[in-house]
Design an enzyme around this catalytic site. Structure first.
Site, PDB file in Angstrom:
ATOM      1  CD  GLU A   1      -1.040 -33.902 -13.827  1.00 12.83           C
ATOM      2  OE1 GLU A   1      -2.273 -33.988 -13.987  1.00 12.83           O
ATOM      3  OE2 GLU A   1      -0.239 -34.799 -14.191  1.00 12.83           O
TER       4      GLU A   1
ATOM      5  CG  PHE B   1       1.066 -32.936 -17.232  1.00 11.88           C
ATOM      6  CD1 PHE B   1       0.395 -32.892 -18.442  1.00 11.88           C
ATOM      7  CD2 PHE B   1       1.922 -33.992 -16.991  1.00 11.88           C
ATOM      8  CE1 PHE B   1       0.580 -33.890 -19.401  1.00 11.88           C
ATOM      9  CE2 PHE B   1       2.119 -34.987 -17.940  1.00 11.88           C
ATOM     10  CZ  PHE B   1       1.439 -34.938 -19.141  1.00 11.88           C
TER      11      PHE B   1
END
Length: 330
Positions: free
Chosen positions: A75, A100
């Site tokens: 991410e 995330f």
């Protein structure tokens, strides 16, 4: 003599839609809206952190494979790459799960994207209590995390109409945005209320003399359902939909709040740091001295389980909303 028992919920109910049986839906409104916007703007690109299929980004990827970038389960890389693309004049839409984006990649969003005020659009799947897979996937505090970031616009759509109309406005707006994605078969609700999405604006969907619901996200759908149910108890409920959490349309909301009606906020988010505290802050700042009743998720890590069970347990179901309001009015 035996009574029929309720059908046992399958594991799939843990990620099932919160949409009621028989309700009108639209399939993957975000994916289709992004494709439509990209046909009109060749600067739009799509990125995902190995979750394109689960954020409806795969529809864009199939239509524009040369403009889609699969970043893998990374991410920080996802948001860092999106920032770099925005620096070159592209308009990235980067999709992952909300947990995330909020928990793993916060610093990249804050310093790489928000501080230089880049046009990067973060698309967060599974916001709030839209999955039963427990705290690792339930982004119950995402808005609380993101509200403190300067320059960041936060959108919490109710339905397919909100999403379809929001996408081109997000692409055209300056600075970063965060959209709490509803994916798959998404309810279509707001078409019955002469409604159009306007970034940064709240809308009064229906009037009412006794109670004012100030709502966002999927809870606007529930608020409208609860308003119909409460009418059967001779309780007249107004509903104010606030799809943009930041910047907040205090003018519209406070005009509805500043009456003698009961004020209730409804949100698919923890009671800490979301819509309730946004409204309460606006009320106090304006010196209204008005009580605001929250309907929100509790300040705790939630259980895993079937979504219908969890929505009932944590107060997001229509039945629980109706009971709460009747209790307040008793």
């Amino acid at each position: 003599m035996t009574t029929a028992s309720k059908p046992k919920l399958k594991t799939s109910a843990m990620i099932a839609s919160f949409v009621d049986d028989g309700q009108k839906t639209t399939s993957a409104p975000f994916g289709h809206a992004l494709v439509k916007a990209a046909r009109e703007n060749d600067k739009i690109v799509g990125l995902s952190a190995d979750l394109a299929k689960y954020t409806d980004m795969h529809i864009f990827a199939q239509e524009f494979p040369e403009r889609f970038f699969q970043m893998g389960m990374a991410e920080q890389l996802l948001l860092g790459a999106a920032a770099g693309m925005a620096e070159t004049g592209l308009v990235p839409f980067a999709s992952t799960y909300s947990v995330f984006a909020a928990r793993r990649a916060y610093d990249f969003l804050c310093l790489d994207i928000a501080e230089p005020n880049l046009n990067v659009n973060i698309i967060g799947g599974l916001p709030g209590l839209t999955t039963g897979y427990g705290p690792s996937h339930q982004a119950t505090e995402d808005m609380a995390i993101f509200r403190g970031i300067p320059n960041l616009t936060i959108v919490d759509p109710c339905d397919s109409i909100d999403i379809e109309q929001a996408v081109p406005q997000l692409a055209a707006s300056d600075g970063p945005t965060y959209l709490r994605l509803l994916r798959g078969k998404v309810a279509t609700v707001l078409d019955e209320y002469d409604y159009t999405f306007e970034l940064g604006k709240a809308k009064v969907l229906r009037g009412g003399n006794d109670v004012v619901f100030v709502t966002s996200g999927l809870m606007t759908m529930r608020a409208l359902q609860a308003a119909d149910r409460l009418a059967e108890h001779n309780v007249d409920v107004a509903v104010v939909h606030t799809p943009t959490i930041k910047p907040f349309d205090a003018e519209t909301v406070l005009a509805e709040v500043n009456t003698d009606r009961l004020v209730v906020t409804l949100e698919n988010h923890t009671v800490i740091g979301g819509l309730f505290e946004t409204v309460a802050s606006a009320v106090v700042t304006a010196g209204l001295g008005k009580r605001v009743v929250p309907i929100a998720l509790p300040d705790q890590f939630l259980d895993a389980g079937a979504l219908p069970t969890l929505h009932e347990r944590y107060g997001l179901s229509t039945d629980r909303i109706v009971a709460k309001v009747l209790g307040e009015l008793a």
